[in-house]
Design a protein around this motif. Sequence first.
Motif, PDB file in Angstrom:
ATOM      1  N   CYS A   1       4.104 -13.475  -1.510  1.00  0.00           N
ATOM      2  CA  CYS A   1       4.479 -12.066  -1.410  1.00  0.00           C
ATOM      3  C   CYS A   1       3.381 -11.170  -1.984  1.00  0.00           C
ATOM      4  O   CYS A   1       3.010 -10.144  -1.400  1.00  0.00           O
ATOM      5  N   MET A   2       2.842 -11.560  -3.140  1.00  0.00           N
ATOM      6  CA  MET A   2       1.770 -10.780  -3.770  1.00  0.00           C
ATOM      7  C   MET A   2       0.523 -10.744  -2.883  1.00  0.00           C
ATOM      8  O   MET A   2      -0.170  -9.713  -2.799  1.00  0.00           O
ATOM      9  N   LEU A   3       0.231 -11.861  -2.205  1.00  0.00           N
ATOM     10  CA  LEU A   3      -0.922 -11.920  -1.308  1.00  0.00           C
ATOM     11  C   LEU A   3      -0.749 -10.937  -0.146  1.00  0.00           C
ATOM     12  O   LEU A   3      -1.680 -10.204   0.212  1.00  0.00           O
ATOM     13  N   LEU A   4       0.464 -10.931   0.439  1.00  0.00           N
ATOM     14  CA  LEU A   4       0.715 -10.012   1.550  1.00  0.00           C
ATOM     15  C   LEU A   4       0.623  -8.561   1.087  1.00  0.00           C
ATOM     16  O   LEU A   4       0.079  -7.702   1.799  1.00  0.00           O
ATOM     17  N   ARG A   5       1.153  -8.272  -0.096  1.00  0.00           N
ATOM     18  CA  ARG A   5       1.067  -6.899  -0.616  1.00  0.00           C
ATOM     19  C   ARG A   5      -0.399  -6.467  -0.798  1.00  0.00           C
ATOM     20  O   ARG A   5      -0.769  -5.324  -0.513  1.00  0.00           O
ATOM     21  N   LYS A   6      -1.200  -7.401  -1.271  1.00  0.00           N
ATOM     22  CA  LYS A   6      -2.621  -7.093  -1.493  1.00  0.00           C
ATOM     23  C   LYS A   6      -3.335  -6.768  -0.186  1.00  0.00           C
ATOM     24  O   LYS A   6      -4.122  -5.819  -0.108  1.00  0.00           O
ATOM     25  N   HIS A   7      -3.056  -7.555   0.861  1.00  0.00           N
ATOM     26  CA  HIS A   7      -3.817  -7.417   2.111  1.00  0.00           C
ATOM     27  C   HIS A   7      -3.219  -6.383   3.058  1.00  0.00           C
ATOM     28  O   HIS A   7      -3.964  -5.591   3.646  1.00  0.00           O
ATOM     29  N   ILE A   8      -1.909  -6.407   3.260  1.00  0.00           N
ATOM     30  CA  ILE A   8      -1.335  -5.574   4.332  1.00  0.00           C
ATOM     31  C   ILE A   8      -0.343  -4.536   3.825  1.00  0.00           C
ATOM     32  O   ILE A   8       0.346  -3.895   4.627  1.00  0.00           O
ATOM     33  N   GLY A   9      -0.235  -4.381   2.511  1.00  0.00           N
ATOM     34  CA  GLY A   9       0.585  -3.289   1.995  1.00  0.00           C
ATOM     35  C   GLY A   9       0.048  -1.971   2.522  1.00  0.00           C
ATOM     36  O   GLY A   9      -1.167  -1.700   2.431  1.00  0.00           O
ATOM     37  N   ASN A  10       0.898  -1.141   3.101  1.00  0.00           N
ATOM     38  CA  ASN A  10       0.530   0.126   3.739  1.00  0.00           C
ATOM     39  C   ASN A  10      -0.272  -0.075   5.029  1.00  0.00           C
ATOM     40  O   ASN A  10      -0.835   0.877   5.582  1.00  0.00           O
ATOM     41  N   GLY A  11      -0.301  -1.325   5.538  1.00  0.00           N
ATOM     42  CA  GLY A  11      -0.968  -1.584   6.807  1.00  0.00           C
ATOM     43  C   GLY A  11      -0.164  -1.052   7.979  1.00  0.00           C
ATOM     44  O   GLY A  11       1.044  -0.821   7.886  1.00  0.00           O
ATOM     45  N   ARG A  12      -0.837  -0.847   9.110  1.00  0.00           N
ATOM     46  CA  ARG A  12      -0.175  -0.314  10.316  1.00  0.00           C
ATOM     47  C   ARG A  12      -0.005  -1.429  11.338  1.00  0.00           C
ATOM     48  O   ARG A  12      -0.940  -2.189  11.596  1.00  0.00           O
ATOM     49  N   ILE A  13       1.194  -1.546  11.896  1.00  0.00           N
ATOM     50  CA  ILE A  13       1.480  -2.585  12.894  1.00  0.00           C
ATOM     51  C   ILE A  13       0.935  -2.148  14.240  1.00  0.00           C
ATOM     52  O   ILE A  13       1.351  -1.113  14.795  1.00  0.00           O
TER      53      ILE A  13
ATOM     54  N   LYS B   1       8.058   1.943   7.826  1.00  0.00           N
ATOM     55  CA  LYS B   1       8.362   3.350   8.119  1.00  0.00           C
ATOM     56  C   LYS B   1       7.628   3.738   9.394  1.00  0.00           C
ATOM     57  O   LYS B   1       6.428   3.474   9.552  1.00  0.00           O
ATOM     58  N   ASN B   2       8.330   4.402  10.321  1.00  0.00           N
ATOM     59  CA  ASN B   2       7.757   4.772  11.611  1.00  0.00           C
ATOM     60  C   ASN B   2       8.327   6.117  12.043  1.00  0.00           C
ATOM     61  O   ASN B   2       9.274   6.630  11.432  1.00  0.00           O
ATOM     62  N   ARG B   3       7.772   6.654  13.097  1.00  0.00           N
ATOM     63  CA  ARG B   3       8.282   7.913  13.652  1.00  0.00           C
ATOM     64  C   ARG B   3       8.566   7.710  15.133  1.00  0.00           C
ATOM     65  O   ARG B   3       7.651   7.407  15.910  1.00  0.00           O
ATOM     66  N   LEU B   4       9.823   7.851  15.510  1.00  0.00           N
ATOM     67  CA  LEU B   4      10.253   7.677  16.901  1.00  0.00           C
ATOM     68  C   LEU B   4      11.072   8.885  17.330  1.00  0.00           C
ATOM     69  O   LEU B   4      11.967   9.336  16.600  1.00  0.00           O
ATOM     70  N   ASP B   5      10.759   9.380  18.515  1.00  0.00           N
ATOM     71  CA  ASP B   5      11.503  10.530  19.072  1.00  0.00           C
ATOM     72  C   ASP B   5      11.578  11.674  18.068  1.00  0.00           C
ATOM     73  O   ASP B   5      12.647  12.272  17.836  1.00  0.00           O
TER      74      ASP B   5
ATOM     75  N   GLY C   1       4.178   1.778  13.217  1.00  0.00           N
ATOM     76  CA  GLY C   1       4.713   2.059  11.893  1.00  0.00           C
ATOM     77  C   GLY C   1       3.861   1.451  10.785  1.00  0.00           C
ATOM     78  O   GLY C   1       3.019   0.577  11.017  1.00  0.00           O
ATOM     79  N   ARG C   2       4.077   1.926   9.553  1.00  0.00           N
ATOM     80  CA  ARG C   2       3.338   1.428   8.400  1.00  0.00           C
ATOM     81  C   ARG C   2       4.250   0.570   7.523  1.00  0.00           C
ATOM     82  O   ARG C   2       5.431   0.870   7.354  1.00  0.00           O
ATOM     83  N   ILE C   3       3.674  -0.495   6.975  1.00  0.00           N
ATOM     84  CA  ILE C   3       4.420  -1.395   6.093  1.00  0.00           C
ATOM     85  C   ILE C   3       4.533  -0.725   4.733  1.00  0.00           C
ATOM     86  O   ILE C   3       3.534  -0.573   4.013  1.00  0.00           O
ATOM     87  N   TYR C   4       5.728  -0.315   4.397  1.00  0.00           N
ATOM     88  CA  TYR C   4       5.972   0.448   3.177  1.00  0.00           C
ATOM     89  C   TYR C   4       6.159  -0.474   1.977  1.00  0.00           C
ATOM     90  O   TYR C   4       5.611  -0.249   0.904  1.00  0.00           O
ATOM     91  N   LYS C   5       6.947  -1.535   2.148  1.00  0.00           N
ATOM     92  CA  LYS C   5       7.202  -2.486   1.060  1.00  0.00           C
ATOM     93  C   LYS C   5       7.281  -3.897   1.625  1.00  0.00           C
ATOM     94  O   LYS C   5       7.629  -4.098   2.793  1.00  0.00           O
ATOM     95  N   ILE C   6       6.990  -4.878   0.772  1.00  0.00           N
ATOM     96  CA  ILE C   6       7.083  -6.294   1.141  1.00  0.00           C
ATOM     97  C   ILE C   6       7.845  -7.016   0.037  1.00  0.00           C
ATOM     98  O   ILE C   6       7.486  -6.906  -1.140  1.00  0.00           O
ATOM     99  N   TYR C   7       8.897  -7.718   0.419  1.00  0.00           N
ATOM    100  CA  TYR C   7       9.711  -8.463  -0.545  1.00  0.00           C
ATOM    101  C   TYR C   7       9.785  -9.931  -0.137  1.00  0.00           C
ATOM    102  O   TYR C   7       9.610 -10.274   1.036  1.00  0.00           O
ATOM    103  N   GLN C   8      10.049 -10.785  -1.115  1.00  0.00           N
ATOM    104  CA  GLN C   8      10.319 -12.203  -0.840  1.00  0.00           C
ATOM    105  C   GLN C   8      11.588 -12.598  -1.590  1.00  0.00           C
ATOM    106  O   GLN C   8      11.532 -13.206  -2.654  1.00  0.00           O
ATOM    107  N   PRO C   9      12.777 -12.284  -1.015  1.00  0.00           N
ATOM    108  CA  PRO C   9      14.043 -12.545  -1.722  1.00  0.00           C
ATOM    109  C   PRO C   9      14.356 -14.028  -1.882  1.00  0.00           C
ATOM    110  O   PRO C   9      15.063 -14.419  -2.792  1.00  0.00           O
ATOM    111  N   GLU C  10      13.851 -14.862  -0.968  1.00  0.00           N
ATOM    112  CA  GLU C  10      14.052 -16.308  -1.050  1.00  0.00           C
ATOM    113  C   GLU C  10      12.695 -16.994  -1.003  1.00  0.00           C
ATOM    114  O   GLU C  10      11.694 -16.400  -0.598  1.00  0.00           O
TER     115      GLU C  10
END
Length: 597
Positions: free
Chosen positions: A80-92, A40-44, A22-31
């Motif tokens: 959170c901003m660092l993760l968005r910069k590097h792996i936003g839309n990245g694939r797991i 987001k992924n596609r299964l079956d 799947g692809r990382i669609y959004k990254i949040y840091q609520p706390e």
Amino acid sequence: MAFDGIVVSGIVSEIKKRLVGGRIYKIYQPEIDEICLVVKNRLDDQNITERLLLSADASLPLMYLTKDVKENPQIAPNFCMLLRKHIGNGRILDIRQPNFERIVEITIEHLDEMGDLCHKKLIMEIMGKHSNLIFTDVEGRIIDSIKHVSFQMSSVREVLPGRKYEYPPMQDKKNPLEIDINYWVNHVMSKPLSVAKAIYTSLTGISPVVANEIAYRGRVDGGISTAALTLPEKERLFESFQAIFDDVKAGVYTPCIAYAGYEPREFSTVLLSSYGDVFADGFVMSKEAKGLLQFDSCSEVVETYYRSKSIVTRMKQRGSDLRRIVASAIERTSKKYDLQLAQLDDTKNREIYRVYGELITAYGYNLQPGDKELVCENYYDGNNITIPIDPTIPVMENGKRYFAKYNKLKRTFSALTELSEHSKTELDYLLSVQTSLSFATSEYDLQQIKDELIESGYIRGKSGAKKGGKPEKSKPLHYISSDGYHMYVGKNNYQNEVLTFQLAGGNDIWFHAKQIPGSHVIVKLEGAKELPDRTYEEAARLAAFYSSGKQAPKVEIDYTARKNLKKPPKARPGFVIYHTNYSMTIEPDIHGIEEVK
């Protein structure tokens, strides 16, 4: 710690099936110590969206799939901003658990600024107060972490940008997936410890809960010393250990929560058979009951178990200032009230000084110069009485002094009675606010309590309560009785006031814990002439649970029609008086009562 290697293994097995590819669609840091990845992924042949929660909170480190959507800060934190910069839309690409430790490595593929394909790792360490979320490059060099650990904080290992990532020390524990019966007998069962402790101190990823389950399945008391075991008992224990880890190797998990009474005590992805039978759906039990409730997924069992604990922990942290203010006010008011009661006690003999003055006025002419006491008949009760006399002043002056002392004590009694009643009212009010703080489950609840304290003069500032417009977001709790009646519970004094004097009709039934702080509970009759006995009991259980007597085995509850309640003039919010009521004693157990979300 219940969140052990077996639970981590179950979570990894589950999220690997749902997230890999799947692809990382959004990254949040609520706390401040929590990240949420929307994948987001596609299964079956179906598109799915999953939310992976990664919390490095020192008191409740967690990792699981969730459907809850938390509020996020308007400005994202730096990590959170660092993760968005590097792996936003990245694939797991992969999710793994190294060495059966409480560590999860998520490998992510992404494009860098030049458009080249790169790999990064997001590493979750679930290690109690040392929990962390670490972001590294493919070579294992730390880019950043949600918590920085310097040499001054830990001499074992630094976690700082630019440093090489290293796994936490193994603490001389063996991977349970790699041992055989010889190691079990000659090393694990040879430790001079209790059976359960020997297991969880020798092998990684095993909590005391699972260690005791292994002992239970092997028909051995987990508390006895390993020295007391025979070889067949050690072999039997290995068989029960092996059966559990054969399931782990095969990816077979049985997520469950163990109940003792109506409260959850433990959870695991292993069936905790030592806690009794499996409950049916919609189970109801007494306080003494024990049993298991099974779940469909590992994430669901973790989220269910920790939701209430997480809420309580967060609310304690965020409401710490309010708690300190209220606790300080309670201590100050309590001391003042005790002093007033002590001073009031000193005035209880005031009437005797009036009698002394009257008797000296009536019989003082019989005294001779130099007499130090007057012995005469007390015409109020017919008995003889001895009155001390000061021979250095005239006799009648003694009488005047006694009258003056009486009048002074009388004035003191009158003033202290009023002051002590006011102090008692203030103390009861503050205790009710303290109880309300324990029921707060959101920022809005805390804000209502803060507004109440501002209005009462305990905090300086302007109230944040809305005047007119939209209704408050913090609402009373809403339950449905087994007979279908709506029951409402106020979480603070403001809500108690609204429930009792605005929402409730005159014939609706009001419940409250007797003479202790607690919530108002209203049951709407909705045209019925009388409530069923079961609804009376369920409403009383709510009133007992949402009171300061929550931990008591039984709580006495008063209940009456709403029309029998009155609010004294200038009384604090939620304060009522009543003279007509019934009472019952009941357990503070709300398990099985349906809550309306």
